[in-house]
Design a protein around this motif. Sequence first.
Motif, PDB file in Angstrom:
ATOM      1  N   GLY A  80       0.823  -1.211   0.000  1.00 32.53           N
ATOM      2  CA  GLY A  80       0.000   0.000   0.000  1.00 32.53           C
ATOM      3  C   GLY A  80       0.854   1.258   0.000  1.00 32.53           C
ATOM      4  N   ASP A  81       0.486   2.199   0.858  1.00 33.56           N
ATOM      5  CA  ASP A  81       1.183   3.480   0.907  1.00 33.56           C
ATOM      6  C   ASP A  81       2.398   3.472   1.820  1.00 33.56           C
ATOM      7  N   ARG A 133       2.736   0.958  -3.373  1.00 33.72           N
ATOM      8  CA  ARG A 133       1.647   1.144  -4.330  1.00 33.72           C
ATOM      9  C   ARG A 133       2.104   1.902  -5.575  1.00 33.72           C
ATOM     10  N   SER A 134       2.831   3.000  -5.402  1.00 37.52           N
ATOM     11  CA  SER A 134       3.212   3.813  -6.566  1.00 37.52           C
ATOM     12  C   SER A 134       4.139   3.051  -7.501  1.00 37.52           C
ATOM     13  N   THR A 184       4.414  -0.401  -7.738  1.00 38.60           N
ATOM     14  CA  THR A 184       3.761  -1.559  -8.343  1.00 38.60           C
ATOM     15  C   THR A 184       2.714  -1.139  -9.372  1.00 38.60           C
ATOM     16  N   ILE A 185       2.032  -0.021  -9.151  1.00 39.51           N
ATOM     17  CA  ILE A 185       1.024   0.401 -10.121  1.00 39.51           C
ATOM     18  C   ILE A 185       1.679   0.750 -11.454  1.00 39.51           C
ATOM     19  N   GLU A 210      -2.036   7.116  -8.862  1.00 37.00           N
ATOM     20  CA  GLU A 210      -1.359   6.393  -7.791  1.00 37.00           C
ATOM     21  C   GLU A 210       0.120   6.160  -8.060  1.00 37.00           C
TER      22      GLU A 210
END
Length: 503
Positions: A153-154, A177-178, A180-181, A360
Amino acid sequence: MHLTQPLHRAVQQQPHQPLTVSGTRERTAPQIAHNVARLAGALRELGVGPGDRVVIVAFNSDRYFEALMTTWWLGAVATLINRNWSAVEVADAVSGVGARCILVDEECLPLVGGLDAETSTVYLGDGPAPAEMASYEDLIAAGPVVADVRAGGDTLAALIYSGGTTGRPKAVMHSHRSLTISILSSTGYARSCEPGGSALVMAPLFHIAALLGMLAQTVVGGTLVFANRFDPDEVLGLIADRAINTMTSIPSMLQLLYNHQAFPDTDVTSVRSIVYGAAPMPAAILDHAMAAFPNANFVQGYGMTETAVIVSLLGADHRAGGARLRSAGRASLHAEVLVMGDDGEEAPRGTVGEIVTRGEHVMLGYWNNPEETAAALRGGWLHTGDLGYMDDDGYIYIVDRAKDMIITGGENVYSAEVEDVIANHPAVLRCAVIGLPDTRWGERVHAVVVLAPGGVATAEEIRGHVKAQIAGYKAPRTVDFVDALATTATGKTDKRFMRRLYT
């Protein structure tokens, strides 16, 4: 998603295929997971825990990959240091992030010699570790097995350095998150990696593009083949011997490869995807590269460290040719992108404005730098500082870079930093640093210098002065001595005029 998930997936789905190849070492996913779980246990005993900063300063290798996975296994923060920095710059970065642990290889040892003895240092090289350092292999042998915390996540995952408007590097904060997105979106939008294939990791891993290219291949499964550094002989040998399918490059690397004397006798037919970016790609170089690698799909990525690299992608349009080859492609699946006018609203199509993005993939901010964070992340958008326009089909065209950043050989150089160093030379009165087109490096650093009355200096003296204080790639390759700098009507240095003058 957490950044260790691709390793767990590889253990489950490709337990026998080599996951990493580095020199003579080949390791499968289960072997790497074994090393990571034990190294994590050893680092925990050294006091490393969730949120702690773990600095990595090393050349590309399987151990770099394992060091990253170990850091994330512990829920710690991988802090990636440019191995081309000076020892002073490295010390500033280590102090600035309050590093708990440093992992360093043999070639980078001179960069960490003067660091705080209270920071644990792990030696990634072969053979016995230097005094006051722990051996990587010894820690793995003795370390207790610990479970993956599966941070995601974050949660802060990495600090990756980007230049700033003041010229000093800033630590960009990226979450699980940033990162992996961006990985997942880029693999879904363009053929940037080959499922089950082999990827050549030749661009330095302290660059976020090389990092995410490596992780993208891990996500889809396959083998990572590490080139310690970019050496055309080694790279061509690896392409042929390992039947490389994908690689991430910069324009100057491709040019050096296809111009190398061994290239005509090298089998490159296995290469099916080449991702490039980090510097402008001259049309002639792209044409030659596409002819040299006839089976390869070319993918251009546009973005910056603050956007986890990918903002837009240009993929299949390459072989189609035409005017769109001059573009930076269209917004990737995860990114909202628009061209913003001076009024803060979207500019009409075809009108130049600042490129902004949100989503994201955008950084959490700059480490311990709220002012710069607020300036970059304003109005809900990440302001890239790049000027461009968008056509009616959503293709983005870059026309200029704000902040006077120079990209030379894939490295970002900020003119203000170099100017500050040159200005400290006793013979210099004023100076300006600009980027000029260069057929090999994309751009070269060029200094325009006004000497003080009675001052005497040569171009080589200026270059040596800069190299003694900051990284060598930031030193001007060419120097011009003038009586006065060109200025605008308001008295500011007119770099736009100088670029036109010297181009």
